[in-house]
Scaffold this motif. Sequence first.
Motif, PDB file in Angstrom:
ATOM      1  N   ARG A 124       0.824  -1.215   0.000  1.00  0.00           N
ATOM      2  CA  ARG A 124       0.000   0.000   0.000  1.00  0.00           C
ATOM      3  C   ARG A 124       0.853   1.258   0.000  1.00  0.00           C
ATOM      4  O   ARG A 124       0.524   2.236  -0.678  1.00  0.00           O
ATOM      5  CB  ARG A 124      -0.957  -0.004   1.189  1.00  0.00           C
ATOM      6  CG  ARG A 124      -2.105  -0.980   1.009  1.00  0.00           C
ATOM      7  CD  ARG A 124      -3.135  -0.845   2.089  1.00  0.00           C
ATOM      8  NE  ARG A 124      -3.755   0.474   2.056  1.00  0.00           N
ATOM      9  CZ  ARG A 124      -4.436   0.985   3.080  1.00  0.00           C
ATOM     10  NH1 ARG A 124      -4.581   0.298   4.198  1.00  0.00           N
ATOM     11  NH2 ARG A 124      -4.975   2.180   2.990  1.00  0.00           N
ATOM     12  N   ILE A 125       1.949   1.242   0.759  1.00  0.00           N
ATOM     13  CA  ILE A 125       2.840   2.406   0.762  1.00  0.00           C
ATOM     14  C   ILE A 125       3.430   2.605  -0.633  1.00  0.00           C
ATOM     15  O   ILE A 125       3.508   3.732  -1.122  1.00  0.00           O
ATOM     16  CB  ILE A 125       3.938   2.267   1.835  1.00  0.00           C
ATOM     17  CG1 ILE A 125       3.315   2.325   3.234  1.00  0.00           C
ATOM     18  CG2 ILE A 125       4.995   3.364   1.676  1.00  0.00           C
ATOM     19  CD1 ILE A 125       4.262   1.949   4.353  1.00  0.00           C
ATOM     20  N   GLU A 148       0.469   4.087  -2.673  1.00  0.00           N
ATOM     21  CA  GLU A 148      -0.112   5.353  -2.229  1.00  0.00           C
ATOM     22  C   GLU A 148       0.909   6.473  -2.047  1.00  0.00           C
ATOM     23  O   GLU A 148       0.542   7.643  -1.981  1.00  0.00           O
ATOM     24  CB  GLU A 148      -0.910   5.133  -0.947  1.00  0.00           C
ATOM     25  CG  GLU A 148      -2.117   4.231  -1.194  1.00  0.00           C
ATOM     26  CD  GLU A 148      -3.033   4.099  -0.004  1.00  0.00           C
ATOM     27  OE1 GLU A 148      -3.204   5.096   0.736  1.00  0.00           O
ATOM     28  OE2 GLU A 148      -3.591   3.008   0.188  1.00  0.00           O
ATOM     29  N   PHE A 149       2.182   6.107  -1.957  1.00  0.00           N
ATOM     30  CA  PHE A 149       3.259   7.089  -1.826  1.00  0.00           C
ATOM     31  C   PHE A 149       4.352   6.781  -2.856  1.00  0.00           C
ATOM     32  O   PHE A 149       5.491   6.502  -2.500  1.00  0.00           O
ATOM     33  CB  PHE A 149       3.849   7.064  -0.408  1.00  0.00           C
ATOM     34  CG  PHE A 149       2.890   7.500   0.667  1.00  0.00           C
ATOM     35  CD1 PHE A 149       2.793   8.838   1.035  1.00  0.00           C
ATOM     36  CD2 PHE A 149       2.083   6.579   1.309  1.00  0.00           C
ATOM     37  CE1 PHE A 149       1.909   9.241   2.020  1.00  0.00           C
ATOM     38  CE2 PHE A 149       1.195   6.975   2.302  1.00  0.00           C
ATOM     39  CZ  PHE A 149       1.104   8.320   2.654  1.00  0.00           C
ATOM     40  N   ALA A 209       2.802  13.478   6.288  1.00  0.00           N
ATOM     41  CA  ALA A 209       1.774  12.734   5.559  1.00  0.00           C
ATOM     42  C   ALA A 209       1.913  11.236   5.803  1.00  0.00           C
ATOM     43  O   ALA A 209       0.920  10.545   6.071  1.00  0.00           O
ATOM     44  CB  ALA A 209       1.856  13.042   4.066  1.00  0.00           C
ATOM     45  N   LEU A 210       3.135  10.714   5.726  1.00  0.00           N
ATOM     46  CA  LEU A 210       3.343   9.279   5.949  1.00  0.00           C
ATOM     47  C   LEU A 210       3.058   8.913   7.394  1.00  0.00           C
ATOM     48  O   LEU A 210       2.403   7.903   7.661  1.00  0.00           O
ATOM     49  CB  LEU A 210       4.768   8.869   5.562  1.00  0.00           C
ATOM     50  CG  LEU A 210       5.092   7.387   5.765  1.00  0.00           C
ATOM     51  CD1 LEU A 210       4.203   6.497   4.880  1.00  0.00           C
ATOM     52  CD2 LEU A 210       6.566   7.117   5.495  1.00  0.00           C
ATOM     53  N   TRP A 226      -0.633   8.771   7.970  1.00  0.00           N
ATOM     54  CA  TRP A 226      -1.186   7.615   7.268  1.00  0.00           C
ATOM     55  C   TRP A 226      -0.891   6.330   8.040  1.00  0.00           C
ATOM     56  O   TRP A 226      -1.754   5.464   8.176  1.00  0.00           O
ATOM     57  CB  TRP A 226      -0.604   7.566   5.855  1.00  0.00           C
ATOM     58  CG  TRP A 226      -1.193   6.524   4.975  1.00  0.00           C
ATOM     59  CD1 TRP A 226      -2.273   6.663   4.147  1.00  0.00           C
ATOM     60  CD2 TRP A 226      -0.750   5.173   4.823  1.00  0.00           C
ATOM     61  NE1 TRP A 226      -2.523   5.485   3.493  1.00  0.00           N
ATOM     62  CE2 TRP A 226      -1.603   4.546   3.898  1.00  0.00           C
ATOM     63  CE3 TRP A 226       0.271   4.429   5.391  1.00  0.00           C
ATOM     64  CZ2 TRP A 226      -1.459   3.215   3.526  1.00  0.00           C
ATOM     65  CZ3 TRP A 226       0.423   3.097   5.032  1.00  0.00           C
ATOM     66  CH2 TRP A 226      -0.431   2.508   4.105  1.00  0.00           C
ATOM     67  N   VAL A 257      -3.135   5.682  11.113  1.00  0.00           N
ATOM     68  CA  VAL A 257      -4.466   5.172  10.760  1.00  0.00           C
ATOM     69  C   VAL A 257      -4.410   3.757  10.186  1.00  0.00           C
ATOM     70  O   VAL A 257      -5.303   2.951  10.437  1.00  0.00           O
ATOM     71  CB  VAL A 257      -5.143   6.139   9.745  1.00  0.00           C
ATOM     72  CG1 VAL A 257      -6.436   5.566   9.217  1.00  0.00           C
ATOM     73  CG2 VAL A 257      -5.358   7.495  10.381  1.00  0.00           C
ATOM     74  N   ASN A 258      -3.371   3.416   9.450  1.00  0.00           N
ATOM     75  CA  ASN A 258      -3.337   2.174   8.674  1.00  0.00           C
ATOM     76  C   ASN A 258      -2.386   1.094   9.172  1.00  0.00           C
ATOM     77  O   ASN A 258      -2.257   0.060   8.524  1.00  0.00           O
ATOM     78  CB  ASN A 258      -2.977   2.511   7.217  1.00  0.00           C
ATOM     79  CG  ASN A 258      -4.046   3.325   6.562  1.00  0.00           C
ATOM     80  OD1 ASN A 258      -5.112   2.832   6.243  1.00  0.00           O
ATOM     81  ND2 ASN A 258      -3.774   4.611   6.378  1.00  0.00           N
ATOM     82  N   ARG A 259      -1.732   1.271  10.308  1.00  0.00           N
ATOM     83  CA  ARG A 259      -0.710   0.312  10.752  1.00  0.00           C
ATOM     84  C   ARG A 259      -1.285  -1.035  11.160  1.00  0.00           C
ATOM     85  O   ARG A 259      -0.588  -2.032  11.172  1.00  0.00           O
ATOM     86  CB  ARG A 259       0.110   0.869  11.903  1.00  0.00           C
ATOM     87  CG  ARG A 259      -0.652   0.913  13.215  1.00  0.00           C
ATOM     88  CD  ARG A 259       0.236   1.361  14.340  1.00  0.00           C
ATOM     89  NE  ARG A 259      -0.482   1.413  15.578  1.00  0.00           N
ATOM     90  CZ  ARG A 259      -0.588   0.408  16.429  1.00  0.00           C
ATOM     91  NH1 ARG A 259      -0.018  -0.755  16.160  1.00  0.00           N
ATOM     92  NH2 ARG A 259      -1.279   0.535  17.533  1.00  0.00           N
TER      93      ARG A 259
END
Length: 92
Positions: free
Chosen positions: A17-18, A21-22, A55-56, A59, A62-64
Amino acid sequence: MPTNPVHVRHVLQLHQRILSEFPELPIYRISDGPKGPHPTATFKVLTNTPHQTGALFGWLVVNRGPVDILVHPNRCDTYRDHAELASWIGQP
């Protein structure tokens, strides 16, 4: 890699996802075991600006999922980077 199957699956998904998304951030492969001061498998994502870092970080909060994340600078003082200037998302 972590030994808990749920954690392993989540780490693999988080890495992917990283990447998607990044795309502007360099992300390294997942290590398969302890490396340096890190007691478990890790992967590294580099940020170049305060905006990217913020930003990371947000993110990841929330997503870990069920995994704990160590965030630290990469300077010339490895001990201080990991012990004094580090932040944990989750449990240390």
